[in-house]
Write a protein that holds these residues in place. Structure first.
Motif, short mmCIF file in Angstrom:
data_model
loop_
_atom_site.label_atom_id
_atom_site.label_comp_id
_atom_site.label_asym_id
_atom_site.label_seq_id
_atom_site.Cartn_x
_atom_site.Cartn_y
_atom_site.Cartn_z
N GLU A 1 0.83 -1.21 0.00
CA GLU A 1 0.00 0.00 0.00
C GLU A 1 0.87 1.26 0.00
N ALA A 2 1.98 1.19 0.74
CA ALA A 2 2.91 2.32 0.75
C ALA A 2 3.47 2.56 -0.65
N GLN A 3 3.85 1.48 -1.34
CA GLN A 3 4.40 1.62 -2.69
C GLN A 3 3.35 2.13 -3.66
N ASN A 4 2.11 1.68 -3.50
CA ASN A 4 1.02 2.17 -4.34
C ASN A 4 0.87 3.68 -4.20
N ALA A 5 0.96 4.16 -2.97
CA ALA A 5 0.86 5.60 -2.73
C ALA A 5 2.00 6.34 -3.41
N LEU A 6 3.21 5.85 -3.25
CA LEU A 6 4.36 6.51 -3.87
C LEU A 6 4.22 6.54 -5.39
N ASN A 7 3.77 5.44 -5.96
CA ASN A 7 3.59 5.38 -7.42
C ASN A 7 2.55 6.40 -7.89
N ASN A 8 1.43 6.47 -7.17
CA ASN A 8 0.36 7.39 -7.58
C ASN A 8 0.77 8.85 -7.39
N LEU A 9 1.50 9.14 -6.33
CA LEU A 9 1.95 10.51 -6.12
C LEU A 9 2.95 10.93 -7.18
N GLU A 10 3.79 10.00 -7.61
CA GLU A 10 4.72 10.29 -8.71
C GLU A 10 3.94 10.66 -9.97
N LYS A 11 2.85 9.91 -10.23
CA LYS A 11 2.04 10.18 -11.42
C LYS A 11 1.40 11.56 -11.36
N HIS A 12 1.19 12.07 -10.14
CA HIS A 12 0.57 13.39 -9.98
C HIS A 12 1.60 14.46 -9.60
N ASP A 13 2.89 14.15 -9.86
CA ASP A 13 3.97 15.11 -9.61
C ASP A 13 3.99 15.61 -8.17
N TRP A 14 3.55 14.76 -7.25
CA TRP A 14 3.56 15.09 -5.82
C TRP A 14 2.83 16.42 -5.54
N ASN A 15 1.71 16.57 -6.19
CA ASN A 15 0.94 17.81 -6.03
C ASN A 15 -0.55 17.49 -6.05
N VAL A 16 -1.23 17.75 -4.94
CA VAL A 16 -2.69 17.58 -4.84
C VAL A 16 -3.25 18.79 -4.11
N ASP A 17 -4.56 18.89 -4.11
CA ASP A 17 -5.19 19.98 -3.36
C ASP A 17 -5.30 19.65 -1.87
N TYR A 18 -5.76 18.43 -1.56
CA TYR A 18 -6.04 18.07 -0.17
C TYR A 18 -5.59 16.65 0.13
N VAL A 19 -5.28 16.43 1.41
CA VAL A 19 -4.97 15.09 1.92
C VAL A 19 -6.05 14.70 2.92
N ILE A 20 -6.52 13.45 2.82
CA ILE A 20 -7.47 12.91 3.78
C ILE A 20 -6.83 11.66 4.39
N SER A 21 -6.64 11.67 5.70
CA SER A 21 -6.09 10.51 6.40
C SER A 21 -6.89 10.29 7.68
N HIS A 22 -6.56 9.23 8.39
CA HIS A 22 -7.14 9.03 9.72
C HIS A 22 -6.13 9.48 10.78
#
Length: 248
Positions: free
Chosen positions: A143-164
């Protein structure tokens, strides 16, 4: 419109999104969203209790979205189908109820959200595995690697983060001291992983739950908002800021 709140714990705290108390809910439509920052709790017994609350949520006019917390039945949650949703992968619970999975990025109402659920149970010693506690409350290496892969695809730039849960440098991460040893080698420390995201990721605001309070913490001028009592409208967030306790 997008509303965000913290833990609802099924019947314990779901009243906060009941339109009898959540007055704005009486005016929402299928184009609107309520996002829950973990401890959804409506997937817990896999039986009539879950069915009652999921049926009620399905009857509401808006879309209910949630990341997982540490009080979910991960055995039952894993039985729901994974579908394409808003640019990411999600578990479809009902037509208007979706589990936002770990490490995914979604485009919701013109905004991008990176989601990553999970947290330590500080009361683990009083719980029984596969009854009211699951190792999957912590992220796996995959799951950690999936996150890293997806963030790379989005150039480590999003509007918001949702976590617990929160990242290591956040003051609340020190509230409970829990070892990683009960989980095994396939799992990773969630605070450290979230810290890794926090250091590199460009975002406007981080939202989380877990700590049963309403707080705001600024990290390098980036706000992290912890929610529990309030259901905040993202588009009018400024008016809620005086209701949050600032922690350093």
């Amino acid at each position: 419109m997008i509303y965000i709140t913290g833990d609802i714990h099924r019947e314990q705290d779901i009243h906060k999104i009941n339109p009898r108390e959540f007055e704005a809910g009486n005016h929402l439509t299928p184009d609107d969203y309520v996002i829950i920052c973990g401890d959804f709790g409506c997937i817990w017994d896999g039986g009539s209790g879950d069915e009652f609350w999921l049926k009620w949520l399905a009857s509401l006019p808006w879309n209910t979205l949630f990341v997982d917390g540490n009080h979910e039945n991960f055995d039952v949650l894993s039985t729901y189908p994974i579908v394409d949703y808003k640019g990411g992968k999600a578990r479809k619970i009902r037509d208007n109820v979706y589990h936002l999975m770990r490490g995914e990025v979604y485009e919701i109402d013109g905004r991008s959200f990176f989601t990553f659920g999970g947290a330590y149970s500080h009361d683990l010693m009083y719980r029984t595995e596969h009854v009211n506690w699951w190792k999957n409350e912590l992220p796996t290496k995959a799951e950690a690697q999936n996150a890293l892969n997806n963030l790379e695809k989005h150039d480590w730039n999003v509007d918001y983060v949702i976590s617990h849960d929160v990242y290591t440098s956040h003051p609340l991460s020190k509230k409970y001291d829990r070892p990683l040893s009960p989980y095994g080698p396939d799992y990773v420390d969630i605070h450290s992983l979230l810290e890794q995201f926090n250091k590199k990721l460009q975002y406007k605001i981080w939202f989380c739950g877990h700590y049963h309070g309403d707080y705001i913490h600024y990290d390098q001028k980036k706000p992290c908002i912890t929610l529990f009592n309030h259901v905040v409208l993202l588009e009018e967030l400024e008016k809620y800021l005086p209701l949050l306790k600032r922690i350093e």
